[in-house]
Write a protein that holds these residues in place. Structure first.
Motif, PDB file in Angstrom:
ATOM      1  N   ASP A  57       0.816  -1.226   0.000  1.00 15.91           N
ATOM      2  CA  ASP A  57       0.000   0.000   0.000  1.00 15.91           C
ATOM      3  C   ASP A  57       0.844   1.269   0.000  1.00 15.91           C
ATOM      4  N   SER A  69      -7.570  -0.082  -1.104  1.00 10.47           N
ATOM      5  CA  SER A  69      -6.676  -0.665  -0.103  1.00 10.47           C
ATOM      6  C   SER A  69      -6.227  -2.044  -0.567  1.00 10.47           C
ATOM      7  N   TYR A  71      -6.713  -4.794   0.825  1.00 11.26           N
ATOM      8  CA  TYR A  71      -7.771  -5.790   1.024  1.00 11.26           C
ATOM      9  C   TYR A  71      -8.770  -5.780  -0.130  1.00 11.26           C
ATOM     10  N   ASP A  72      -9.074  -4.599  -0.649  1.00  9.95           N
ATOM     11  CA  ASP A  72      -9.934  -4.520  -1.835  1.00  9.95           C
ATOM     12  C   ASP A  72      -9.215  -5.088  -3.062  1.00  9.95           C
ATOM     13  N   ILE A  74      -6.829  -7.388  -3.012  1.00 12.86           N
ATOM     14  CA  ILE A  74      -6.780  -8.839  -2.827  1.00 12.86           C
ATOM     15  C   ILE A  74      -8.116  -9.470  -3.224  1.00 12.86           C
ATOM     16  N   ASP A  75      -9.221  -8.852  -2.809  1.00 12.11           N
ATOM     17  CA  ASP A  75     -10.541  -9.377  -3.182  1.00 12.11           C
ATOM     18  C   ASP A  75     -10.716  -9.429  -4.690  1.00 12.11           C
ATOM     19  N   GLU A  78      -8.627 -12.394  -5.988  1.00 10.95           N
ATOM     20  CA  GLU A  78      -9.231 -13.685  -5.636  1.00 10.95           C
ATOM     21  C   GLU A  78     -10.472 -13.975  -6.463  1.00 10.95           C
ATOM     22  N   ARG A  91       0.463 -13.045  -1.059  1.00  9.15           N
ATOM     23  CA  ARG A  91       0.216 -11.860  -0.219  1.00  9.15           C
ATOM     24  C   ARG A  91       1.497 -11.287   0.411  1.00  9.15           C
ATOM     25  N   LEU A  95       1.436  -7.661   2.304  1.00 13.88           N
ATOM     26  CA  LEU A  95       1.049  -7.726   3.715  1.00 13.88           C
ATOM     27  C   LEU A  95       2.171  -8.024   4.698  1.00 13.88           C
TER      28      LEU A  95
END
Length: 154
Positions: A57, A69, A71-72, A74-75, A78, A91, A95
């Motif tokens: 990030d 972000s 997490y968005d 990564i979603d 996936e 990751r 991360l």
């Protein structure tokens, strides 16, 4: 688990890797990996697996118009690779590093990880789009790469 989709062969194993902001990861990114896999297999190589490694990030959020972000991001990765039996999300870069790292460091780390956990010597092949052709200079003495033109239609 980072190794669940690796399919080892008696041939020399190639593992594809791409890095980037991926804000968001989209079908063009997926198609780039699919095209690289197809090209290598057409040349007689065995592609044992592939990885998508989203950037940290602290690097991504300095770019213009980049507001997703990790997490968005990564979603989004996936969601698109869920059905791909050979492609995985790594990751680590995003991360588990305190600062952004260079893509060559990601390659070196993945190579060591594969060697340690699978006990195989695999070639990590870095995949990138034609807009980043200057990346190829880093591979003159470093490793292998596939540059996929954005002009390809799927």
């Amino acid at each position: 688990m980072l190794l669940e989709k690796i399919k080892v062969s008696k041939k020399k194993n190639k593992i594809l890797l791409t890095t980037g902001s991926f804000g968001p990861f989209h079908k063009g990114h997926l198609n780039m990996m699919l095209q690289a896999k197809k090209e290598l297999e057409n040349e007689g190589y065995h592609v044992a697996g592939g990885y998508i490694s989203p950037s940290h990030d602290n690097y991504v959020l300095t770019k213009d118009n980049m507001h997703l972000s990790i997490y968005d991001r990564i979603d989004s990765i996936e969601d698109l690779i869920e059905e791909e039996k050979w492609l995985m999300l790594d990751r680590y870069e995003a991360l588990h590093t305190p600062i952004p790292i260079n893509f060559t460091t990601v390659i070196t780390r993945l190579n060591k990880y594969i060697s340690k956990h699978l006990g195989i010597d695999a070639d990590i092949v870095y995949v990138f789009g034609g807009d980043n052709i200057k990346f190829s200079y880093a591979f003159v003495e470093f490793g292998e790469f596939v540059c996929v033109s954005r002009e390809k239609n799927f």
